[in-house]
Design a protein around this motif. Structure first.
Motif, mmCIF file in Angstrom:
data_model
loop_
_atom_site.group_PDB
_atom_site.id
_atom_site.type_symbol
_atom_site.label_atom_id
_atom_site.label_comp_id
_atom_site.label_asym_id
_atom_site.label_seq_id
_atom_site.Cartn_x
_atom_site.Cartn_y
_atom_site.Cartn_z
ATOM 1 N N ALA A 41 -32.615 -14.589 -32.870
ATOM 2 C CA ALA A 41 -31.483 -13.720 -32.569
ATOM 3 C C ALA A 41 -30.951 -14.065 -31.193
ATOM 4 C CB ALA A 41 -31.899 -12.258 -32.607
ATOM 5 N N THR A 42 -29.711 -13.702 -30.948
ATOM 6 C CA THR A 42 -29.188 -13.769 -29.589
ATOM 7 C C THR A 42 -29.125 -12.346 -29.060
ATOM 8 O OG1 THR A 42 -26.903 -13.793 -30.406
ATOM 9 C CG2 THR A 42 -27.866 -15.906 -29.783
ATOM 10 N N VAL A 43 -29.457 -12.229 -27.765
ATOM 11 C CA VAL A 43 -29.476 -10.949 -27.077
ATOM 12 C C VAL A 43 -28.475 -11.029 -25.931
ATOM 13 C CG1 VAL A 43 -30.904 -9.304 -25.808
ATOM 14 C CG2 VAL A 43 -31.906 -10.668 -27.663
ATOM 15 N N ARG A 44 -27.569 -10.055 -25.865
ATOM 16 C CA ARG A 44 -26.567 -10.009 -24.794
ATOM 17 C C ARG A 44 -27.225 -9.426 -23.550
ATOM 18 N NH1 ARG A 44 -22.867 -7.460 -27.567
ATOM 19 N NH2 ARG A 44 -23.369 -5.395 -26.784
ATOM 20 N N THR A 45 -27.227 -10.209 -22.479
ATOM 21 C CA THR A 45 -27.837 -9.789 -21.222
ATOM 22 C C THR A 45 -26.849 -10.013 -20.089
ATOM 23 O OG1 THR A 45 -28.783 -11.960 -20.711
ATOM 24 C CG2 THR A 45 -30.149 -10.455 -22.017
ATOM 25 N N GLY A 46 -27.204 -9.528 -18.909
ATOM 26 C CA GLY A 46 -26.407 -9.778 -17.719
ATOM 27 C C GLY A 46 -25.508 -8.614 -17.355
ATOM 28 N N LEU A 47 -24.716 -8.845 -16.335
ATOM 29 C CA LEU A 47 -23.780 -7.839 -15.849
ATOM 30 C C LEU A 47 -22.592 -7.725 -16.793
ATOM 31 C CD1 LEU A 47 -23.828 -8.992 -12.124
ATOM 32 C CD2 LEU A 47 -25.087 -7.086 -13.131
ATOM 33 N N PRO A 48 -21.927 -6.570 -16.813
ATOM 34 C CA PRO A 48 -20.782 -6.403 -17.726
ATOM 35 C C PRO A 48 -19.704 -7.480 -17.564
ATOM 36 C CG PRO A 48 -21.424 -4.291 -16.815
ATOM 37 C CD PRO A 48 -22.252 -5.340 -16.108
ATOM 38 N N THR A 49 -19.530 -7.999 -16.372
ATOM 39 C CA THR A 49 -18.504 -9.028 -16.161
ATOM 40 C C THR A 49 -19.030 -10.439 -16.377
ATOM 41 O OG1 THR A 49 -19.018 -9.049 -13.798
ATOM 42 C CG2 THR A 49 -17.221 -7.605 -14.536
ATOM 43 N N ARG A 50 -20.357 -10.584 -16.557
ATOM 44 C CA ARG A 50 -20.951 -11.915 -16.727
ATOM 45 C C ARG A 50 -22.050 -11.893 -17.777
ATOM 46 N NH1 ARG A 50 -21.933 -14.211 -10.801
ATOM 47 N NH2 ARG A 50 -23.979 -14.315 -11.733
ATOM 48 N N HIS A 51 -21.708 -11.494 -18.981
ATOM 49 C CA HIS A 51 -22.688 -11.493 -20.064
ATOM 50 C C HIS A 51 -23.000 -12.913 -20.503
ATOM 51 C CE1 HIS A 51 -21.583 -7.176 -21.399
ATOM 52 N NE2 HIS A 51 -22.698 -7.164 -20.705
#
Length: 118
Positions: A41-51
């Motif tokens: 799977a892919t998981v969305r991580t990071g800051l809202p402006t730099r996912h």
């Protein structure tokens, strides 16, 4: 065992590590092209402006009512190969994802990719 029909309901669920630390949010499930079973799977991580999207295997994953718990610690997942939120995994980088987690990689007999996006 996780069935392919179930994964359609998982999008946007929180993804947790074995200690229930949040890794990110589930974006996409990839299936093995030979068995059509969910494997990654892919998981969305990071800051809202730099996912970014990081890859995590689904072996031993447990689906809860509003989360998916994977069998890998958050730090290992966050260090995994990643793509941009509008990107795709190039065929020549697929093996690196499996290697990161110490998993065997077997492309098809004709050299086709092991993973297909669902």
């Amino acid at each position: 065992m996780i069935h392919a029909a179930d994964v359609r309901e998982w999008r946007n669920r929180d993804v947790l590590d074995p200690e229930s630390h949040k890794i990110g949010v589930l974006e996409t499930v990839y299936v093995d092209t030979t068995t059509d079973e969910p494997v990654m799977a892919t998981v969305r991580t990071g800051l809202p402006t730099r996912h970014r999207l990081v890859f995590v295997p689904l072996g031993n994953a447990i689906a809860g009512p509003d989360y998916l718990k994977v069998g890998y610690v958050r730090r290992l997942v966050k260090e995994a190969p990643s793509i941009g939120t509008d990107g795709v995994l190039p065929a020549d980088q697929e093996e690196a994802v499996f290697k990161h987690y110490g998993l065997p990689y077997q492309p098809g007999a004709a050299g086709e990719r092991q993973l297909a996006r669902r």
